[in-house]
Scaffold this motif. Structure first.
Motif, mmCIF file in Angstrom:
data_model
loop_
_atom_site.group_PDB
_atom_site.id
_atom_site.type_symbol
_atom_site.label_atom_id
_atom_site.label_comp_id
_atom_site.label_asym_id
_atom_site.label_seq_id
_atom_site.Cartn_x
_atom_site.Cartn_y
_atom_site.Cartn_z
ATOM 1 N N LYS A 159 4.965 -10.643 -0.871
ATOM 2 C CA LYS A 159 5.458 -11.442 -1.987
ATOM 3 C C LYS A 159 6.521 -10.598 -2.695
ATOM 4 O O LYS A 159 6.225 -9.505 -3.197
ATOM 5 C CB LYS A 159 4.318 -11.791 -2.933
ATOM 6 N N LEU A 160 7.759 -11.113 -2.740
ATOM 7 C CA LEU A 160 8.888 -10.365 -3.282
ATOM 8 C C LEU A 160 9.410 -11.041 -4.542
ATOM 9 O O LEU A 160 9.684 -12.250 -4.534
ATOM 10 C CB LEU A 160 10.024 -10.287 -2.254
ATOM 11 N N LEU A 161 9.570 -10.270 -5.609
ATOM 12 C CA LEU A 161 10.146 -10.779 -6.848
ATOM 13 C C LEU A 161 11.526 -10.177 -7.031
ATOM 14 O O LEU A 161 11.677 -8.957 -7.143
ATOM 15 C CB LEU A 161 9.258 -10.420 -8.039
ATOM 16 N N PHE A 162 12.532 -11.049 -7.071
ATOM 17 C CA PHE A 162 13.908 -10.621 -7.311
ATOM 18 C C PHE A 162 14.229 -10.792 -8.791
ATOM 19 O O PHE A 162 14.147 -11.904 -9.325
ATOM 20 C CB PHE A 162 14.887 -11.450 -6.477
ATOM 21 N N VAL A 163 14.569 -9.698 -9.456
ATOM 22 C CA VAL A 163 15.054 -9.749 -10.836
ATOM 23 C C VAL A 163 16.569 -9.745 -10.743
ATOM 24 O O VAL A 163 17.177 -8.748 -10.334
ATOM 25 C CB VAL A 163 14.546 -8.549 -11.658
ATOM 26 N N ALA A 164 17.187 -10.868 -11.100
ATOM 27 C CA ALA A 164 18.595 -11.046 -10.771
ATOM 28 C C ALA A 164 19.291 -11.915 -11.809
ATOM 29 O O ALA A 164 18.690 -12.344 -12.798
ATOM 30 C CB ALA A 164 18.719 -11.674 -9.380
ATOM 31 N N ASP A 165 20.551 -12.165 -11.570
ATOM 32 C CA ASP A 165 21.305 -13.124 -12.367
ATOM 33 C C ASP A 165 20.817 -14.533 -12.043
ATOM 34 O O ASP A 165 20.091 -14.736 -11.051
ATOM 35 C CB ASP A 165 22.800 -12.976 -12.069
ATOM 36 N N PRO A 166 21.208 -15.537 -12.845
ATOM 37 C CA PRO A 166 20.747 -16.907 -12.563
ATOM 38 C C PRO A 166 21.074 -17.331 -11.130
ATOM 39 O O PRO A 166 22.189 -17.106 -10.633
ATOM 40 C CB PRO A 166 21.530 -17.742 -13.589
ATOM 41 N N LEU A 167 20.106 -17.932 -10.462
ATOM 42 C CA LEU A 167 20.307 -18.324 -9.063
ATOM 43 C C LEU A 167 21.480 -19.279 -8.907
ATOM 44 O O LEU A 167 22.186 -19.254 -7.884
ATOM 45 C CB LEU A 167 19.033 -18.975 -8.515
ATOM 46 N N GLY A 168 21.730 -20.090 -9.922
ATOM 47 C CA GLY A 168 22.831 -21.042 -9.840
ATOM 48 C C GLY A 168 24.206 -20.408 -9.821
ATOM 49 O O GLY A 168 25.194 -21.074 -9.492
ATOM 50 N N THR A 169 24.296 -19.115 -10.158
ATOM 51 C CA THR A 169 25.593 -18.431 -10.149
ATOM 52 C C THR A 169 25.880 -17.756 -8.817
ATOM 53 O O THR A 169 26.979 -17.230 -8.622
ATOM 54 C CB THR A 169 25.651 -17.374 -11.268
ATOM 55 N N PHE A 170 24.922 -17.750 -7.901
ATOM 56 C CA PHE A 170 25.115 -17.056 -6.628
ATOM 57 C C PHE A 170 26.230 -17.725 -5.814
ATOM 58 O O PHE A 170 26.264 -18.952 -5.691
ATOM 59 C CB PHE A 170 23.833 -17.080 -5.785
ATOM 60 N N LYS A 171 27.104 -16.905 -5.247
ATOM 61 C CA LYS A 171 28.074 -17.365 -4.254
ATOM 62 C C LYS A 171 27.492 -16.977 -2.901
ATOM 63 O O LYS A 171 27.700 -15.869 -2.416
ATOM 64 C CB LYS A 171 29.442 -16.731 -4.504
ATOM 65 N N THR A 172 26.779 -17.918 -2.318
ATOM 66 C CA THR A 172 25.928 -17.564 -1.181
ATOM 67 C C THR A 172 26.714 -17.109 0.043
ATOM 68 O O THR A 172 26.162 -16.405 0.890
ATOM 69 C CB THR A 172 25.029 -18.749 -0.784
ATOM 70 N N TYR A 173 27.993 -17.463 0.120
ATOM 71 C CA TYR A 173 28.768 -17.062 1.293
ATOM 72 C C TYR A 173 29.050 -15.560 1.301
ATOM 73 O O TYR A 173 29.428 -14.994 2.340
ATOM 74 C CB TYR A 173 30.096 -17.833 1.360
ATOM 75 N N LYS A 174 28.841 -14.896 0.155
ATOM 76 C CA LYS A 174 29.095 -13.456 0.119
ATOM 77 C C LYS A 174 28.037 -12.658 -0.640
ATOM 78 O O LYS A 174 28.108 -11.429 -0.679
ATOM 79 C CB LYS A 174 30.466 -13.167 -0.501
ATOM 80 N N ASP A 175 27.067 -13.307 -1.208
ATOM 81 C CA ASP A 175 26.115 -12.626 -2.084
ATOM 82 C C ASP A 175 25.114 -11.794 -1.285
ATOM 83 O O ASP A 175 24.429 -12.304 -0.395
ATOM 84 C CB ASP A 175 25.381 -13.649 -2.951
ATOM 85 N N SER A 176 25.001 -10.523 -1.629
ATOM 86 C CA SER A 176 24.096 -9.633 -0.892
ATOM 87 C C SER A 176 22.633 -9.907 -1.215
ATOM 88 O O SER A 176 21.765 -9.774 -0.343
ATOM 89 C CB SER A 176 24.438 -8.172 -1.198
ATOM 90 N N THR A 177 22.332 -10.280 -2.461
ATOM 91 C CA THR A 177 20.951 -10.620 -2.802
ATOM 92 C C THR A 177 20.501 -11.844 -2.011
ATOM 93 O O THR A 177 19.377 -11.892 -1.511
ATOM 94 C CB THR A 177 20.812 -10.877 -4.315
ATOM 95 N N PHE A 178 21.386 -12.829 -1.869
ATOM 96 C CA PHE A 178 21.062 -13.999 -1.044
ATOM 97 C C PHE A 178 20.801 -13.572 0.399
ATOM 98 O O PHE A 178 19.867 -14.078 1.046
ATOM 99 C CB PHE A 178 22.195 -15.025 -1.100
ATOM 100 N N ALA A 179 21.609 -12.642 0.918
ATOM 101 C CA ALA A 179 21.403 -12.179 2.294
ATOM 102 C C ALA A 179 20.029 -11.531 2.447
ATOM 103 O O ALA A 179 19.349 -11.725 3.460
ATOM 104 C CB ALA A 179 22.510 -11.195 2.683
ATOM 105 N N MET A 180 19.619 -10.764 1.434
ATOM 106 C CA MET A 180 18.270 -10.179 1.457
ATOM 107 C C MET A 180 17.203 -11.270 1.482
ATOM 108 O O MET A 180 16.242 -11.208 2.260
ATOM 109 C CB MET A 180 18.055 -9.311 0.217
ATOM 110 N N MET A 181 17.375 -12.276 0.597
ATOM 111 C CA MET A 181 16.406 -13.372 0.519
ATOM 112 C C MET A 181 16.315 -14.115 1.846
ATOM 113 O O MET A 181 15.219 -14.432 2.326
ATOM 114 C CB MET A 181 16.811 -14.346 -0.582
ATOM 115 N N ARG A 182 17.454 -14.380 2.432
ATOM 116 C CA ARG A 182 17.479 -15.150 3.680
ATOM 117 C C ARG A 182 16.741 -14.421 4.800
ATOM 118 O O ARG A 182 15.954 -15.022 5.542
ATOM 119 C CB ARG A 182 18.938 -15.432 4.074
ATOM 120 N N GLU A 183 16.982 -13.115 4.910
ATOM 121 C CA GLU A 183 16.303 -12.346 5.950
ATOM 122 C C GLU A 183 14.813 -12.238 5.661
ATOM 123 O O GLU A 183 13.982 -12.341 6.577
ATOM 124 C CB GLU A 183 16.925 -10.955 6.064
#
Length: 315
Positions: free
Chosen positions: A2-26
């Motif tokens: 179970k992973l908790l990401f403390v981050a900026d608002p999810l709605g601000t993510f630019k998923t085509y380049k966001d590294s936190t999104f890449a971590m989440m996806r993997e």
């Protein structure tokens, strides 16, 4: 896990380049559970534990825009998840600093935080290079305008930067003629109240400001060279730089293999070195990026290496 990401608002993510999104996806691909909150949701009360109020449990949709759905919300004690990933973007301001203290308390309660909260506090991204003078260019850190003028007189072509900037913000170059040096110092130094970093200009910036990622103490084999465009002196992607993935040079690898184990031993699972030519200019620890750019251009899966290291750290 179970992973908790403390981050900026999810709605601000630019998923085509966001590294936190890449971590989440993997992580999601491997079946790990994803939760997210913002730093302001962290709460501690006497008799209780550090808790993420109203944390989101999310599932990824695979879509570019509506990329996640919320499957549940609720309060989550940080010590009750397997790993807390502090991915709040800079600036490292007072609120970021306070958040690291809450994270340190969570660690005392049993939470596993990456990067470690105390290590975030102890490695300010520009000043952390002072520990490794053998790898940096001539540099002075000062509030004194006279020191800056003396440094310019010696080196003739210099870069001035605030200590709390990000994305190339507030960076100035002053050449041999000294044009506007006084005005720039006044702007950055604020009458002697703000500390400034000044470095000798490195001509190799024309070939790119290289982001070298270190994960679990080991370098990613490709870096992202951020090349200034249109007469800019800054290679930062946020300042319009062009990102080009390249294999590490022998000097890049020498630097990364020296610094990597030292920083990993301090609880820094992920580090982003900025290297111009043969010199380290910054050690980024708050929320290093460039996962997707390196992966897309080189084929090396950076997120996979990161989640491998995260799983190993939990073993």
């Amino acid at each position: 896990m179970k992973l908790l990401f403390v981050a900026d608002p999810l709605g601000t993510f630019k998923t085509y380049k966001d590294s936190t999104f890449a971590m989440m996806r993997e992580a999601a691909r491997r079946g790990h559970e994803l939760l997210a909150c913002e730093p302001q949701q962290l709460v501690w009360q006497r008799g209780g534990r550090v808790t993420a109020r109203g944390a989101l449990q999310i599932a990824l949709t695979g879509e570019a825009d509506d990329w996640y759905t919320v499957t549940a919300t609720g309060d989550v004690a940080l010590a009750d998840v397997d790993a807390v990933l502090m991915r709040k973007d800079p600036p490292f301001d007072s609120e970021f600093f306070y958040a690291t203290h809450l994270l340190s308390q969570a660690e005392r309660e049993g939470a596993r935080v990456f990067n470690k909260a105390s290590a975030l506090r102890e490695h300010p991204e520009k000043l952390a290079i002072m520990e490794f003078p053998e790898f940096i260019s001539p540099t002075v850190v000062t509030r004194d305008p006279a020191e800056i003028r003396a440094f310019h007189a010696e080196h003739r072509d210099i870069i001035l930067k605030p200590l709390d900037g990000m994305g190339g913000m507030g960076i100035f170059r002053v050449k041999d003629d000294g044009l506007n040096l006084g005005s720039i110092v006044e702007t950055l130094n604020q009458g002697g109240t703000q500390t400034v970093m000044v470095q000798r200009f490195i001509p190799a910036i024309a070939d790119g400001d290289k982001r070298i990622l270190i994960i679990g103490g080991k370098p990613v084999p490709h870096c992202l060279a951020r090349i200034p465009q249109g007469g800019e002196v800054r290679g930062n992607l946020a300042a319009g730089g062009k990102g080009v993935a390249r294999p590490l040079t022998p000097r890049d690898r020498e630097i990364a293999e020296h610094l990597g184990p030292i920083l990993a031993a301090r609880g820094l699972l992920l580090v982003g070195l900025d290297v111009i030519g043969e010199n380290v200019t910054e050690i980024n620890v708050t929320s290093p990026t460039c996962f997707q750019e390196i992966t897309d251009q080189s084929g090396f899966d950076v997120a996979k290496m990161f989640v491998d290291a995260l799983e190993a750290a939990q073993a």
